[in-house]
Structure formats: structure tokens, C-alpha cells
Design an enzyme around this catalytic site. Sequence first.
Site, PDB file in Angstrom:
ATOM      1  NE  ARG A 143      -3.538  -0.176   2.850  1.00 57.03           N
ATOM      2  CZ  ARG A 143      -4.851  -0.362   2.726  1.00 57.03           C
ATOM      3  NH1 ARG A 143      -5.330  -1.557   2.449  1.00 57.03           N
ATOM      4  NH2 ARG A 143      -5.698   0.638   2.880  1.00 57.03           N
ATOM      5  CE1 TYR A 146      -4.658   7.108  -2.751  1.00 56.74           C
ATOM      6  CE2 TYR A 146      -4.955   6.243  -0.531  1.00 56.74           C
ATOM      7  CZ  TYR A 146      -5.354   7.081  -1.555  1.00 56.74           C
ATOM      8  OH  TYR A 146      -6.448   7.897  -1.379  1.00 56.74           O
ATOM      9  CG  ASP A 147      -0.609   3.895   2.728  1.00 52.58           C
ATOM     10  OD1 ASP A 147      -1.608   3.975   1.986  1.00 52.58           O
ATOM     11  OD2 ASP A 147      -0.481   3.016   3.609  1.00 52.58           O
ATOM     12  CE  LYS A 150      -4.035  10.695  -2.420  1.00 55.82           C
ATOM     13  NZ  LYS A 150      -4.726  11.813  -3.080  1.00 55.82           N
ATOM     14  CB  VAL A 188     -15.646  -2.101   2.420  1.00 58.03           C
ATOM     15  CG1 VAL A 188     -15.870  -0.735   3.021  1.00 58.03           C
ATOM     16  CG2 VAL A 188     -16.422  -3.153   3.179  1.00 58.03           C
ATOM     17  CG  ASN A 191     -15.897  -4.796  -3.219  1.00 59.91           C
ATOM     18  OD1 ASN A 191     -15.969  -4.329  -4.345  1.00 59.91           O
ATOM     19  ND2 ASN A 191     -14.774  -5.290  -2.729  1.00 59.91           N
ATOM     20  CD  GLN A 210     -11.715  -6.121   9.121  1.00 61.85           C
ATOM     21  OE1 GLN A 210     -11.942  -6.931  10.001  1.00 61.85           O
ATOM     22  NE2 GLN A 210     -11.649  -6.466   7.828  1.00 61.85           N
ATOM     23  CG  ASP A 274      -7.236  -3.934   5.496  1.00 65.39           C
ATOM     24  OD1 ASP A 274      -7.352  -3.257   4.466  1.00 65.39           O
ATOM     25  OD2 ASP A 274      -8.187  -4.192   6.253  1.00 65.39           O
ATOM     26  N   PRO A 275      -5.526  -1.566   7.677  1.00 68.47           N
ATOM     27  CG  PRO A 275      -5.765   0.711   7.329  1.00 68.47           C
ATOM     28  CD  PRO A 275      -5.836  -0.592   6.617  1.00 68.47           C
TER      29      PRO A 275
END
Length: 317
Positions: A143, A146-147, A150, A188, A191, A210, A274-275
Site C-alpha cells: 500500500r 498510495y500511502d 500522499k 468495501v 463491493n 476491523q 490493512d488498518p
Amino acid sequence: MMKKRVLVTGGAGFLGAHLCRRLIRKGAAVICLDNLWTGRMDNIRSLAAHPDFTFVRHDVTEPFYAETDQIYNLACPASPAHYQRYPVETCKTSVLGAINMLELAKRTGAKVLQASTSEVYGDPEQHPQTEVYNGCVNSTGIRACYDEGKRAAEALFFDYHRQYGVDIKVMRIFNTYGPGMQPGDGRVIPNFITQALAGRDITVYGDGKQTRSFCYVDDVIEAMIRLMEAENGFTGPVNVGNPCECTVGMLAEQIIARTQSGSKVVFSPLPPDDPKRRRPDIGLAQRTLGWKPLIGLEEGLERTIAYYRTGAWTDDA
């Protein structure tokens, strides 16, 4: 009086299209810039004939020249499915796109707003996340394009502000949803809704415990415009999102109930990095912008499900 000239990069994307429509309704002359990598012409089709709307197909990694009063820099894939497929292009979009828009702002004297993200906090060790928290990001993970892209864009914005006096605004956007999201973009809510409407099993990654905090798109656009128009010298960064937190498993059950679907929940392994928890502290936005979200998850889901049932916008400009 001359209309305000506004450039929106990524203007054919999910957030960008909503922003373009809102700006047109406010009486601005809008240039929508998009390379249609993840944006769609369908998102802006209702604006195409409007006399104050101009679409330009262009990649922000290349310089762009226009006379403008405001720049909203939204160009970047935001779905893990997209940015993990094209990580190099994603990072270039964040970094080179930021440089090109900052250079344009420096030349024209325009205000420029960076649409940053809660992903700058990574898999956070602080909860809820405040703007002074520096995050916990894996700089070499899947990730990171992207992370870290930014995060680099934010750094460039503040360096251009300090070195050249560019009038900047930085907004950290938390999970946002609503009409216009592509059904297969990997996030999410689209989806779950598309799976439920089709009667397919709903795929929950991990154990479903989560958490996320979902903010309806209209509330996010309102905050974005308030931040751009703030004249108090406030640059941000500022969190924008809904502080009401729910588990991904609870979200799946809500969507099944609201779509009256016979879908079942199935579980798959949690993707790397994934957080586990994500919730904004929005105290700064409340104090400086007088902003808080007005549309709760129940109402927002109803509107979004209605969009996916018909494929039609409900607020054409």
C-alpha cells in the site's frame, strides 16, 4: 462580476464528479481535468453541455497551464484494487501531480487544495487519529505507493507554502461513499452492495472486527468547499470524515438487511497492512470550518443502494 475559475483534477472520478457538480451549482466556471484512468465520462455526462463546464483529458503527471482562481487536486486512484495493480503510476500521480498543480498555483496565484487521505496514518497506533499523529506506515509494503505518495504530496504542499508562499489547503479524507462509486472498484461499500443485490456471498476480509468510519460524499464535498473558501490563513492538514465507527462485519449485515438479500457472509484472509481501526478526530474541522457530517450511515446507505439499483444520479446539476 467574473465567475470564479476552478480547476478540478481527477474531476471525472467519484469525488471529483460530485465536486464539479456542486461547484457548477454554486456558479463557478469549472475545468475538469482527468486522464480517465479510473474516472468515467458517465460521472460527468450530465455536465457536458453546461456552458460553464469544460472537460480536458490530461494526465497530471504532465504540466498543465490555465488561468484559474482555485485548484482542487483530487487526481489519484483511491481504491486498493487500482493502486496495487499500478503502484508506480499511482506514486507518480501523487508526487508529480502535486508538483505540477503547485507550480500552476505559484504562477497564477491560485489557492490549491490537496485531497489527502487517512491512509497517511497507516495502520494507526493512536485511536482516534488526530492531525498531529505522524502515523505508522510500512514504506515498503503493497500500500506504500498510495500511502507514501500522499505523504510526499503533503510534504511538497507545505514546502511550496513555506518557500514560495503558495496558498495551500490540505484535507485528510477518511472512508467516503455514495452514488457514483464504481461497482468493481474494490472498496468495501460498493463491493458489499453489489454482491448483496446480485445475491452473491459477501466477502469480508479478516474476522470482520476491523473498524471503519464511513462519511457520505455530500458531507465530504461540503467540508472541501469550506476549507477552500476559508480566509483565516488556515492550511490544515485537517481530518474530514464521520467519527461514528462500525465494524466491517456489522456493515455487511446492515447491507444484507437493507437490500433484503439472501447473501451470506464469507471470510477471507486480511490483506497485508490493512488498518485494524480507523476513526477520525474531527475537532479541528469543527472549530475551524464549523463543519460536521450531517448524513448518518443509515440514510447514506439507503441513498447509495438506491443508486446501485438504478444507476442514476438523483441530484443532476
